[in-house]
Design an enzyme around this catalytic site. Structure first.
Site, PDB file in Angstrom:
ATOM      1  N   SER A 120       0.818  -1.213   0.000  1.00 26.69           N
ATOM      2  CA  SER A 120       0.000   0.000   0.000  1.00 26.69           C
ATOM      3  C   SER A 120       0.852   1.264   0.000  1.00 26.69           C
ATOM      4  O   SER A 120       0.334   2.358  -0.231  1.00 26.69           O
ATOM      5  CB  SER A 120      -0.909   0.028   1.238  1.00 26.69           C
ATOM      6  N   HIS A 141      -3.008  -3.643  -5.368  1.00 26.52           N
ATOM      7  CA  HIS A 141      -3.354  -3.182  -4.027  1.00 26.52           C
ATOM      8  C   HIS A 141      -4.856  -3.263  -3.795  1.00 26.52           C
ATOM      9  O   HIS A 141      -5.633  -2.537  -4.417  1.00 26.52           O
ATOM     10  CB  HIS A 141      -2.871  -1.740  -3.830  1.00 26.52           C
ATOM     11  N   GLU A 153      -6.242  -1.304  -6.936  1.00 28.94           N
ATOM     12  CA  GLU A 153      -5.278  -0.502  -7.686  1.00 28.94           C
ATOM     13  C   GLU A 153      -4.270  -1.426  -8.372  1.00 28.94           C
ATOM     14  O   GLU A 153      -3.675  -2.290  -7.723  1.00 28.94           O
ATOM     15  CB  GLU A 153      -4.528   0.444  -6.750  1.00 28.94           C
ATOM     16  N   ASN A 191      -4.648   6.548  -1.723  1.00 30.34           N
ATOM     17  CA  ASN A 191      -4.007   7.236  -0.591  1.00 30.34           C
ATOM     18  C   ASN A 191      -3.497   8.615  -0.987  1.00 30.34           C
ATOM     19  O   ASN A 191      -3.490   9.546  -0.169  1.00 30.34           O
ATOM     20  CB  ASN A 191      -2.862   6.389  -0.040  1.00 30.34           C
TER      21      ASN A 191
END
Length: 506
Positions: A120, A141, A153, A191
């Site tokens: 991550s 991810h 992802e 993120n």
């Protein structure tokens, strides 16, 4: 493009078992291995329990459950991955451990097997550098809980083969998830895009504009988010969120847009991580959050003369509200006991100074959410208490009201503009496409819409004006507008307008 049928999952912890369940339910043979004794058996038992529960509740037929469970193949040795078309690594976030695993896997699997990391936060290219064939390595991810979070992802490292990225996208979408492709950049896509909510929420509290509880309430009830930044930090754990904030800031070469808040480190040092420690930004009693009592709406002390700024977006509606509340409208600010304004991006102090209005009698009303939602009232450092209370009384009779201190852009304007600006910079840099960015944020973060769509709902020109006003007032480069945003506004285009293709390269 490689046809993927057999999948190995290395690591049987929380993420590993979710990945096992997703692929098994989607018709793939899944080989599971973990170096820790008993970890695979626990993972299989966990997945079996979830599938049996689905049968008991009538969501899954017995025959389908049996077939799904038969697809899960526990392994006692990593050598059993030899026939896999794809191996997904889901171990601890440690670069040395991951590099060692990938180097070892290359000696086990076939030359055309794809190797993917569920990292991550680590750079996929650095993981791949341990391999003789880094072109076979990519990021994959997932989000917890894997079967329910309908997005993954797919990270294209600098040497990842395009056909392997395409194969992973096809695989993910065959599982009913949205596969979004992102470049191998800090925070990847979700993120990275989520930084604005946290960092700007913290900056608002740092500036003493509002409390964490006020910020959360306004983001939920005025902006339509499921959760505000502080309750989210308490949910994920401030120890985790704090590391991510610092990591992304440093990995982006101390980009001001991602600057962490100095409020975080002392709270981490004190062990105030959130729900898991019983106290974070909120206190928890037996797992239940303890909220502060809601402030009562003050009573209006007699009739008051009110002037509503004719430049206010909702001038007429504000006039009707204050009249219905018992106030008397006047035509000149000099005749008013209370002045109501609606600035975009500006604080009360500067707005009043620029227009020669008396800040002592002035209260601002946030125009962004509309008057049918939770209302934000903003006061200057010198606004008199009687004016503050009168505005609260007049505007709090048929809606919830939160009063905040002077802040360029209130709360919702500041946070939304920051979210949109970071998203614009993501697509400007080619980290992801507009469509992948929009879906990743909506599905991965649970925002009410994709960030560029949120910008369009407010208006690109308005978002740009908010950012420019905040940058001018604060002198902080964190608010400088992204080129994607400013170019499209100047050209009269939507924020969703893609780049025109170049006719050639070089």
């Amino acid at each position: 493009m490689k046809d993927i049928r057999r999948i190995g999952v290395l690591g049987a912890g929380t993420m590993g078992r979710g990945i096992i369940q997703l692929f098994a339910q989607s018709g793939y043979e899944v080989y599971s291995y973990d170096a820790v004794d008993g970890a695979v058996a626990k993972a299989v038992d966990f997945v079996s329990g979830l599938i049996e529960r689905a049968v008991d509740k009538g969501r899954l037929k017995r025959e389908e459950a049996d077939v799904t469970l038969a697809r899960i193949i526990p392994c006692s040795d990593v050598a059993e991955f030899a026939g896999c078309d794809l191996v997904v690594e889901a171990i601890i976030e440690n670069i040395d451990a991951k590099r060692a695993v990938f180097e070892m896997l290359e000696g086990v699997v076939a030359s055309d097997c794809i190797l993917a990391s569920n990292t991550s936060s680590l750079t996929v290219a650095e993981i791949a550098s341990a391999c003789k064939h880094p072109e076979r390595v990519a990021g994959l991810h997932f989000f917890n809980p894997v079967p329910l979070m309908k997005v993954a992802e797919i990270i294209a490292a600098v040497r990842s083969a395009p056909e392997h990225i395409a194969a992973l996208k096809t695989l993910i979408e065959s599982c009913g998830h949205r596969g979004v492709v992102a470049e191998d950049q800090p925070g990847f896509l979700v993120n990275h895009a989520g930084r604005g909510l946290y960092t700007e929420g913290l900056r608002i509290v740092e500036d003493q504009c509002a409390s964490p509880e006020d910020v959360d309430r306004l983001m939920r009830e005025a902006a339509g988010f499921k959760m505000g930044p502080f309750e989210l930090m308490d949910l994920t754990g401030l120890d985790v969120s704090g590391k991510v904030m610092s990591s992304i800031y440093e990995q982006f070469q101390q980009e001001p847009r991602f600057r962490p808040s100095p409020l975080v480190a002392p709270r981490i040092a004190a062990g105030l991580f959130g729900r898991k420690t019983g106290e974070g930004w909120y206190r928890y009693d037996n797992g239940q959050r303890v909220d502060s009592p809601t402030a009562e709406t003050p009573a209006l002390a007699g009739t008051i003369a009110v002037w509503v700024d004719p430049d206010a977006d909702q001038c007429a509606a504000l006039g009707e509200l204050v009249s219905a509340g018992g106030a008397r409208l006047v035509e000149q600010p000099a005749d008013a006991e209370l002045i109501l304004i609606q600035p975009w991006g500006w604080d009360v102090s500067i707005y009043c100074a620029e227009r020669d209005l008396d800040a002592r009698r002035c209260v601002a009303v946030d125009p962004l959410p509309g008057l049918d939602k939770h209302r934000t009232l903003m006061i200057s450092p010198v606004t008199e208490a009687r004016c503050r209370d009168a505005a609260h009384a007049l505007l709090g009779q048929n809606a919830a009201v939160t009063v905040i201190n002077d802040s360029p852009g209130f709360v919702c304007q500041r946070i939304l503009a920051t979210i949109v600006n970071i998203a614009c910079n993501i697509v400007q840099r080619g980290i992801a496409s507009v469509a992948d960015l929009e879906d990743a944020v909506r599905l991965g973060l649970g925002y009410p819409a994709g960030p560029l769509t949120l910008g369009e709902q407010v208006g690109g020109e308005r978002i740009l004006a908010i950012l420019e006003a905040m940058e001018l007032q604060t002198g902080d480069m964190r608010y400088r507008p992204a080129l994607w945003l400013s170019r499209r506004v100047r050209l009269g285009q939507t924020l969703l307008t893609a780049e025109a293709p170049r006719s050639g390269r070089g």
